[in-house]
Design an enzyme around this catalytic site. Structure first.
Site, PDB file in Angstrom:
ATOM      1  NE  ARG A  33      25.679  -3.571  19.694  1.00 51.80           N
ATOM      2  CZ  ARG A  33      24.544  -3.737  20.365  1.00 51.80           C
ATOM      3  NH1 ARG A  33      24.180  -2.873  21.284  1.00 51.80           N
ATOM      4  NH2 ARG A  33      23.773  -4.751  20.093  1.00 51.80           N
ATOM      5  NE  ARG A  37      21.803   2.764  21.926  1.00 49.06           N
ATOM      6  CZ  ARG A  37      21.078   1.725  22.333  1.00 49.06           C
ATOM      7  NH1 ARG A  37      19.780   1.825  22.431  1.00 49.06           N
ATOM      8  NH2 ARG A  37      21.654   0.595  22.656  1.00 49.06           N
ATOM      9  NE  ARG A  46      19.052   4.353  15.996  1.00 52.01           N
ATOM     10  CZ  ARG A  46      17.726   4.436  15.926  1.00 52.01           C
ATOM     11  NH1 ARG A  46      17.167   5.279  15.086  1.00 52.01           N
ATOM     12  NH2 ARG A  46      16.977   3.677  16.694  1.00 52.01           N
ATOM     13  CG  ASP A  83      21.813  -5.919  14.713  1.00 51.92           C
ATOM     14  OD1 ASP A  83      22.181  -5.217  15.674  1.00 51.92           O
ATOM     15  OD2 ASP A  83      21.191  -6.988  14.857  1.00 51.92           O
ATOM     16  CE1 TYR A 159      17.889 -10.797  20.355  1.00 52.21           C
ATOM     17  CE2 TYR A 159      19.761 -12.204  19.809  1.00 52.21           C
ATOM     18  CZ  TYR A 159      19.201 -11.191  20.572  1.00 52.21           C
ATOM     19  OH  TYR A 159      19.935 -10.582  21.546  1.00 52.21           O
TER      20      TYR A 159
HETATM   21  O1  CP3 Z   1      30.146  -3.336  17.401  1.00 53.06           O
HETATM   22  C1  CP3 Z   1      29.817  -2.441  16.598  1.00 53.06           C
HETATM   23  O2  CP3 Z   1      30.009  -1.229  16.806  1.00 53.06           O
HETATM   24  C2  CP3 Z   1      29.242  -2.857  15.241  1.00 53.06           C
HETATM   25  C3  CP3 Z   1      27.832  -2.852  15.099  1.00 53.06           C
HETATM   26  C4  CP3 Z   1      26.987  -3.892  15.836  1.00 53.06           C
HETATM   27  C5  CP3 Z   1      25.681  -3.608  16.317  1.00 53.06           C
HETATM   28  N1  CP3 Z   1      25.139  -4.752  16.783  1.00 53.06           N
HETATM   29  C6  CP3 Z   1      25.036  -2.280  16.250  1.00 53.06           C
HETATM   30  C7  CP3 Z   1      23.795  -2.031  17.004  1.00 53.06           C
HETATM   31  C8  CP3 Z   1      27.241  -5.239  16.086  1.00 53.06           C
HETATM   32  C9  CP3 Z   1      28.496  -6.063  15.848  1.00 53.06           C
HETATM   33  C10 CP3 Z   1      26.045  -5.774  16.693  1.00 53.06           C
HETATM   34  C11 CP3 Z   1      25.913  -7.186  17.066  1.00 53.06           C
HETATM   35  C12 CP3 Z   1      24.674  -7.628  17.737  1.00 53.06           C
HETATM   36  N2  CP3 Z   1      23.389  -7.233  17.511  1.00 53.06           N
HETATM   37  C13 CP3 Z   1      24.644  -8.677  18.692  1.00 53.06           C
HETATM   38  C14 CP3 Z   1      25.828  -9.481  19.155  1.00 53.06           C
HETATM   39  C15 CP3 Z   1      26.681  -8.747  20.127  1.00 53.06           C
HETATM   40  C16 CP3 Z   1      26.010  -8.442  21.436  1.00 53.06           C
HETATM   41  O3  CP3 Z   1      25.846  -7.244  21.718  1.00 53.06           O
HETATM   42  O4  CP3 Z   1      25.682  -9.374  22.157  1.00 53.06           O
HETATM   43  C17 CP3 Z   1      23.295  -8.847  19.080  1.00 53.06           C
HETATM   44  C18 CP3 Z   1      22.779  -9.844  20.100  1.00 53.06           C
HETATM   45  C19 CP3 Z   1      22.513  -7.937  18.311  1.00 53.06           C
HETATM   46  C20 CP3 Z   1      21.027  -7.793  18.301  1.00 53.06           C
HETATM   47  C21 CP3 Z   1      20.611  -6.434  18.710  1.00 53.06           C
HETATM   48  N3  CP3 Z   1      20.812  -5.290  17.943  1.00 53.06           N
HETATM   49  C22 CP3 Z   1      19.949  -6.062  19.894  1.00 53.06           C
HETATM   50  C23 CP3 Z   1      19.558  -7.016  21.002  1.00 53.06           C
HETATM   51  C24 CP3 Z   1      19.746  -4.684  19.835  1.00 53.06           C
HETATM   52  C25 CP3 Z   1      18.977  -3.831  20.816  1.00 53.06           C
HETATM   53  C26 CP3 Z   1      19.752  -3.558  22.054  1.00 53.06           C
HETATM   54  C27 CP3 Z   1      20.348  -2.187  21.999  1.00 53.06           C
HETATM   55  O5  CP3 Z   1      21.537  -2.044  22.359  1.00 53.06           O
HETATM   56  O6  CP3 Z   1      19.617  -1.256  21.640  1.00 53.06           O
HETATM   57  C28 CP3 Z   1      20.332  -4.206  18.634  1.00 53.06           C
HETATM   58  C29 CP3 Z   1      20.389  -2.795  18.151  1.00 53.06           C
HETATM   59  C30 CP3 Z   1      21.726  -2.233  17.855  1.00 53.06           C
HETATM   60  N4  CP3 Z   1      22.714  -2.874  17.152  1.00 53.06           N
HETATM   61  C31 CP3 Z   1      22.176  -0.911  18.165  1.00 53.06           C
HETATM   62  C32 CP3 Z   1      23.476  -0.790  17.635  1.00 53.06           C
HETATM   63  C33 CP3 Z   1      24.340   0.430  17.654  1.00 53.06           C
HETATM   64  C34 CP3 Z   1      21.352   0.146  18.872  1.00 53.06           C
HETATM   65  C35 CP3 Z   1      20.361   0.684  17.898  1.00 53.06           C
HETATM   66  C36 CP3 Z   1      20.040   2.154  18.082  1.00 53.06           C
HETATM   67  O7  CP3 Z   1      20.828   3.010  17.654  1.00 53.06           O
HETATM   68  O8  CP3 Z   1      18.961   2.425  18.619  1.00 53.06           O
END
Ligand code: CP3
Length: 354
Positions: A33, A37, A46, A83, A159
């Site tokens: 990640r 943010r 964003r 994602d 999910y």
């Molecule tokens: O790692 C990176 O920088 C690459 C991008 C990436 C994101 N999500 C961006 C993201 C990667 C590799 C993921 C993987 C992901 N997504 C996983 C597996 C890894 C982990 O964290 O366990 C999972 C379970 C998801 C599903 C997901 N996406 C959730 C549960 C959420 C909401 C939680 C949160 O942090 O807001 C997301 C959204 C998400 N994916 C964001 C980002 C940067 C936040 C979105 C925003 O900008 O509001």
């Protein structure tokens, strides 16, 4: 635009050497990640994109966001900005991100629900992601690896079935117990399509890929369940990808695997195993005796910073140094993390012990 990127030394990326079993000092470094943010430049783009999914599906913006942490910190790897839920979305499942609440999907809980999904990935959605891969690879310096990724079938299915994130993955566990045939059909669809998705990312320019099984920990109560829904689907993806791209480098991250980490390292076929912060460093070394490892700094320790951060970094470098290791967090960076703590981490990992 590319001026602050580290200059190209026409070297192969450090992380690929680690994935081939070589130990380097310092180890390669990136953070799960790392685009997100905690970075003001991420928050700006964003806002420009409007929604998170629009950001993922607009190659110009997704490329820029992928590069942001490389410009700032010079990490050894960029990870594609996208994602794991893009896969069910491209299978036709409705997906949206409720502001401040995380993902929402129209739940798949019956054979009829599954029958409504596509057999293959919608090329319009996936095409935008692959275009991002190609654009990022064209800009990144040669020595910086580009990582593609997908979610592991089990985690994505949690999910798809619940229609949202859950604290205990109960809806997916229940469906797997109640109707294993249906649950297996969901997993099989994901195995096939995730394999094709990773192959296309590698063909578009990704240097290696990571498979995220963020909820593997929900399966560790029962070895048969762990094998059936975590280990076997991932090893099928690994062999499927290698059938098309024989030298594909693959990192597996079965988060929360605990006592099953050695089993995963032995049997999944991945080139490196991502460790979460719950695994002690002695146990981490035992996994490293089987395969290169990645991890496993606690994101809370990075958030707190200070001497505690320095001590935790040194302990990891000391325990895992001298053998193949990729420095990373044990899970994604927390949005409240101060940027100075990340700068401190980069300096300390690159500077070695002391
Ligand atoms: O790692 C990176 O920088 C690459 C991008 C990436 C994101 N999500 C961006 C993201 C990667 C590799 C993921 C993987 C992901 N997504 C996983 C597996 C890894 C982990 O964290 O366990 C999972 C379970 C998801 C599903 C997901 N996406 C959730 C549960 C959420 C909401 C939680 C949160 O942090 O807001 C997301 C959204 C998400 N994916 C964001 C980002 C940067 C936040 C979105 C925003 O900008 O509001």
């Amino acid at each position: 635009m590319t001026s602050v990127l580290r200059t190209s030394q026409s070297q192969s990326p450090l992380i690929l050497r680690t994935l081939s079993g070589e130990a380097t000092t310092p180890p390669p470094l990136w953070m799960m990640r790392q685009a997100g943010r905690y970075l003001p430049e991420y928050r700006a783009l964003r806002a420009e994109a409007g929604s998170f999914l629009d950001l993922c599906y607009t190659p110009r913006l997704a490329t820029e966001v992928t590069l942001q942490p490389i410009r700032r910190f010079g990490f050894d790897a960029a990870i594609l900005f996208s994602d794991i839920l893009v896969v069910p979305h491209a299978l036709g499942q409705e997906l949206w991100f409720a502001e401040g609440e995380g993902p929402r999907l129209a739940p798949v809980t019956t054979a009829a629900d599954l029958a409504q999904l596509r057999e293959d990935l919608d090329p319009d959605r996936i095409g935008a992601v692959l275009e991002t891969v190609a654009q990022v690879r064209a800009i990144l310096p040669r020595e910086t690896a580009l990582l593609g990724f997908c979610g592991a079938p089990w985690t994505v299915a949690t999910y798809m079935v619940a229609g949202r994130g859950t604290p205990d993955q109960a809806p997916a566990l229940d469906l797997a117990a109640r109707d294993p045939q249906l649950f297996k059909a969901i997993i099989d669809r994901l195995v096939g399509q995730s394999t094709r998705y990773l192959v296309s990312q590698l063909q578009a320019g990704a240097d290696a890929v990571q498979i995220f099984d963020s909820w593997a920990g929900a399966l560790i109560g029962d070895e048969a369940l762990y094998r059936r829904w975590c280990l076997e689907p991932i090893s099928r993806i690994v062999s499927g990808v290698r059938a098309e791209v024989p030298d594909a480098k693959i990192i597996g991250f079965p988060k929360g695997s605990s006592r099953f980490y050695p089993l995963f390292a032995e049997e999944s076929g991945v080139d490196a195993v991502g460790l979460d912060q719950g695994l002690g460093l002695d146990d981490a070394r035992a996994v490293q005796a089987i395969r290169p490892v990645q991890g496993n700094l606690d994101p809370e320790v990075l958030l707190s910073g200070g001497d505690g951060l320095d001590r935790a970094i040194d302990a990891i470098l000391e325990a895992l140094g001298g053998r193949p290791h990729i420095f990373n967090l044990g899970h994604g960076i927390l949005p409240q993390t101060p940027i100075q703590h990340v700068e401190r981490l980069v300096k300390r990992v690159r500077g070695g012990l002391g």
